[in-house]
Design an enzyme around this catalytic site. Structure first.
Site, PDB file in Angstrom:
ATOM      1  N   CYS A 119       9.165 -55.286  56.692  1.00 54.74           N
ATOM      2  CA  CYS A 119       9.986 -54.907  57.126  1.00 54.74           C
ATOM      3  C   CYS A 119      10.476 -57.318  57.832  1.00 54.74           C
ATOM      4  O   CYS A 119      10.772 -56.935  58.641  1.00 54.74           O
ATOM      5  CB  CYS A 119      10.012 -54.139  57.927  1.00 54.74           C
ATOM      6  SG  CYS A 119       9.466 -52.918  57.387  1.00 54.74           S
ATOM      7  N   CYS A 148      20.111 -52.278  42.359  1.00 56.11           N
ATOM      8  CA  CYS A 148      19.784 -52.716  43.031  1.00 56.11           C
ATOM      9  C   CYS A 148      19.234 -54.442  43.545  1.00 56.11           C
ATOM     10  O   CYS A 148      18.688 -54.740  44.279  1.00 56.11           O
ATOM     11  CB  CYS A 148      18.364 -52.507  42.979  1.00 56.11           C
ATOM     12  SG  CYS A 148      17.727 -52.678  41.611  1.00 56.11           S
TER      13      CYS A 148
END
Length: 391
Positions: free
Chosen positions: A21, A343
């Site tokens: 992340c 995306c």
């Protein structure tokens, strides 16, 4: 949908064992603004209206866990590979609560069945040991689970089958269990062969009154709530334009096509996977729609001939985008309106440049992937020039 501005706390980030992340240190409001700015820098045009971005929950949103299995059969790790072996991430805050609760039980299954994790350390075939490579878990909005064990071969298939009753008793919410066979020694998540071990082979995903039947190798958006917002936005635009015919290229299990179905409207979905097309047809039947209303066909979206140009075409390509052939077909087609779900804003910008006859009129960023730079963007385009030639 709103999200708090806090920065997500993560034990794995704090310990320095996971950096997946990359945006974890940024507040969620900052992340959302940065994504909007990044997309606008690539695809903004005069006259393009940007709708407010769709936010996500910053945690507990991820409906699919893709876990590398490391360690030993007696002490397995579920997570990623680190420099010294497997790093256990079974309590990752991004996964839905149902997946987080299931992962310790699935680790217990590895121990009970004696499934030896695959050793990736050796580059020589004679030095490789173990069978279990990955664990893939998907949770539906109803809390049901699909569990897929990715093995190097079928050598341990009997072990999985033997202990399956224990797993079903320990996790009654498990609906589908499969073994996927991936024999290659390379960074490939899954192989071509899937062995279904349960009576049910698909996981029902209820999204805004539409049930999508997700097969083991079917694509579905990682964030169920934001996927629902994506389909609602597309449906609102299509209902406003009211085309009599719609083409859905890269239709998958029918997410867009089934949400866009309406009285007096014919929808055709095209997908290269026969399994996905069968699942889409099952979703259509669940809604009581006929093949004349919604038709799904097996075909290559980049070259399939839709016949007379539909009133609107939806495209939802993989990260590589449409490519020259499909962008060229659309440019020449005479289709009045396009909805492009992307995306990857970089390939979206490239494809828009290849279709100058279309003008983007509305766009919306949808945050499918908090804590990272990844996103989804939906764009409505209108043709401003007549078709030059029939494709």
């Amino acid at each position: 949908m709103t999200a708090p501005p806090h920065v997500l706390d993560c034990r794995y980030w704090d310990a320095g064992v996971c950096r997946s992340c990359a945006w974890l240190g940024r507040s969620y409001d900052e992340q959302l603004a940065a994504k909007q700015e990044a997309v606008r820098a690539l695809v903004d045009r005069p006259g393009l209206t940007w709708l407010p971005p769709v936010a996500s929950r910053p945690e507990g949103f991820r409906n699919k866990a893709k876990m590398v299995v490391g360690g030993t059969a007696a002490e397995p790790t579920l997570g990623i590979l680190g420099p010294d072996g497997g790093v256990d991430l079974r309590h990752c805050a991004l996964h839905t609560p149902g997946i987080v609760a299931a992962l310790p039980v699935l680790a217990g299954f590895v121990e009970r069945a004696g499934l030896q994790p695959y050793d990736v350390g050796s580059s020589l075939p004679v030095g490789r040991r173990g069978e279990l490579k990955h664990l893939l878990v998907t949770e539906s909005p109803d809390g049901e689970l699909m569990v897929r064990w990715v093995l190097r071969s079928t050598a341990d298939l009997a072990r999985v089958e033997k202990h399956l009753p224990w797993l079903r008793a320990a996790l009654p919410q498990v609906r589908v269990v499969t073994v996927n066979v991936q024999p290659e020694h390379r960074a490939v998540l899954e192989g071509d062969r899937e062995v279904v071990l349960t009576d049910e082979a698909t996981l029902p995903m209820r999204v805004d009154g539409v049930t999508l039947h997700l097969g083991p190798r079917s694509f579905f958006q990682t964030n169920t709530e934001v996927a629902a917002a994506l389909y609602r936005q597309a449906r609102a635009w299509v209902d406003e334009l009211a085309p009599a015919t719609v083409g859905d290229l890269y239709c998958g299990v029918g997410g867009f096509a089934l949400h866009l179905a309406a009285p007096g409207r014919r929808v055709t979905g095209v997908e290269i996977s026969a399994d996905a097309v069968a699942a889409a047809a099952r979703g259509r039947d669940d809604l009581g729609l006929s093949p004349e209303q919604v038709r799904f066909v097996v075909g290559d979206a980049t070259s399939y001939d839709l016949g007379d140009p539909p009133g609107l075409v939806v495209v939802n390509p993989p990260r590589r985008g449409l490519g020259g052939d499909l962008a060229g077909w659309l440019e020449r087609s005479g289709v009045p309106h396009l909805i492009y779900s992307s995306c990857n804003p970089t390939t979206l910008a490239r494809d828009l440049a290849a279709m100058p006859s279309y003008r983007p009129v509305r766009a919306r960023v949808l945050d499918m992937f908090p804590q990272t730079s990844h996103l989804e963007v939906l764009v409505l385009l209108t043709r401003t020039r007549p078709a030059r030639t029939r494709p």
